[in-house]
Design a protein around this motif. Structure first.
Motif, short mmCIF file in Angstrom:
data_model
loop_
_atom_site.label_atom_id
_atom_site.label_comp_id
_atom_site.label_asym_id
_atom_site.label_seq_id
_atom_site.Cartn_x
_atom_site.Cartn_y
_atom_site.Cartn_z
N ARG A 1 0.84 -1.20 0.00
CA ARG A 1 0.00 0.00 0.00
C ARG A 1 0.87 1.24 0.00
N MET A 2 0.40 2.27 -0.71
CA MET A 2 1.07 3.56 -0.75
C MET A 2 0.14 4.61 -0.16
N THR A 3 0.68 5.42 0.75
CA THR A 3 -0.07 6.52 1.35
C THR A 3 0.72 7.81 1.17
N PRO A 4 0.28 8.67 0.26
CA PRO A 4 0.96 9.96 0.11
C PRO A 4 0.80 10.78 1.39
N ILE A 5 1.89 11.45 1.82
CA ILE A 5 1.79 12.27 3.03
C ILE A 5 2.01 13.76 2.72
N ASN A 6 2.51 14.05 1.53
CA ASN A 6 2.55 15.42 1.03
C ASN A 6 2.77 15.35 -0.48
N ASP A 7 3.06 16.47 -1.13
CA ASP A 7 3.16 16.49 -2.59
C ASP A 7 4.26 15.59 -3.16
N VAL B 1 4.43 7.06 2.13
CA VAL B 1 4.78 5.90 2.94
C VAL B 1 4.30 4.68 2.17
N ILE B 2 5.18 3.73 1.97
CA ILE B 2 4.83 2.50 1.26
C ILE B 2 5.11 1.34 2.21
N THR B 3 4.09 0.51 2.42
CA THR B 3 4.25 -0.68 3.25
C THR B 3 4.03 -1.91 2.38
N SER B 4 4.79 -2.95 2.67
CA SER B 4 4.65 -4.19 1.91
C SER B 4 5.08 -5.36 2.77
N GLU B 5 4.32 -6.43 2.68
CA GLU B 5 4.64 -7.62 3.45
C GLU B 5 5.80 -8.39 2.83
N TYR B 6 5.77 -8.57 1.50
CA TYR B 6 6.82 -9.38 0.87
C TYR B 6 7.20 -8.93 -0.53
#
Length: 80
Positions: free
Chosen positions: A44-50, A54-59
């Motif tokens: 998953r990618m969550t933009p926090i500004n322009d 933050v990108i999270t990934s299990e594997y």
């Protein structure tokens, strides 16, 4: 941060909205960088500004990082 998941903080040289333009071609099958990254299973990618997300990934972190380095201008990337 979630146990079992890698977390990346990625700051792009260009604004994320500019990077989204590469997906204007229907061949990608998505309309944004977020959609492309979210298409990786358990990622998953969550933009926090322009410029930063933050990108999270299990594997799939290795594959996501490889793709980002090849296709996007990265100013900084930190892995937690």
């Amino acid at each position: 941060m979630t146990a079992g998941y890698d977390t990346l903080i990625v700051t792009f040289s260009d604004p994320i909205c500019v990077l989204d333009r590469m997906f204007d071609c229907p061949a990608w099958g998505v309309e944004s960088l977020k959609e492309w990254i979210d298409g990786y299973e358990s990622t998953r990618m969550t933009p926090i500004n322009d410029h930063t997300a933050v990108i999270t990934s299990e594997y799939n972190t290795v594959h996501v990082v490889e793709w980002l380095r090849k296709h996007t201008p990265i100013a900084e990337m930190k892995k937690f």
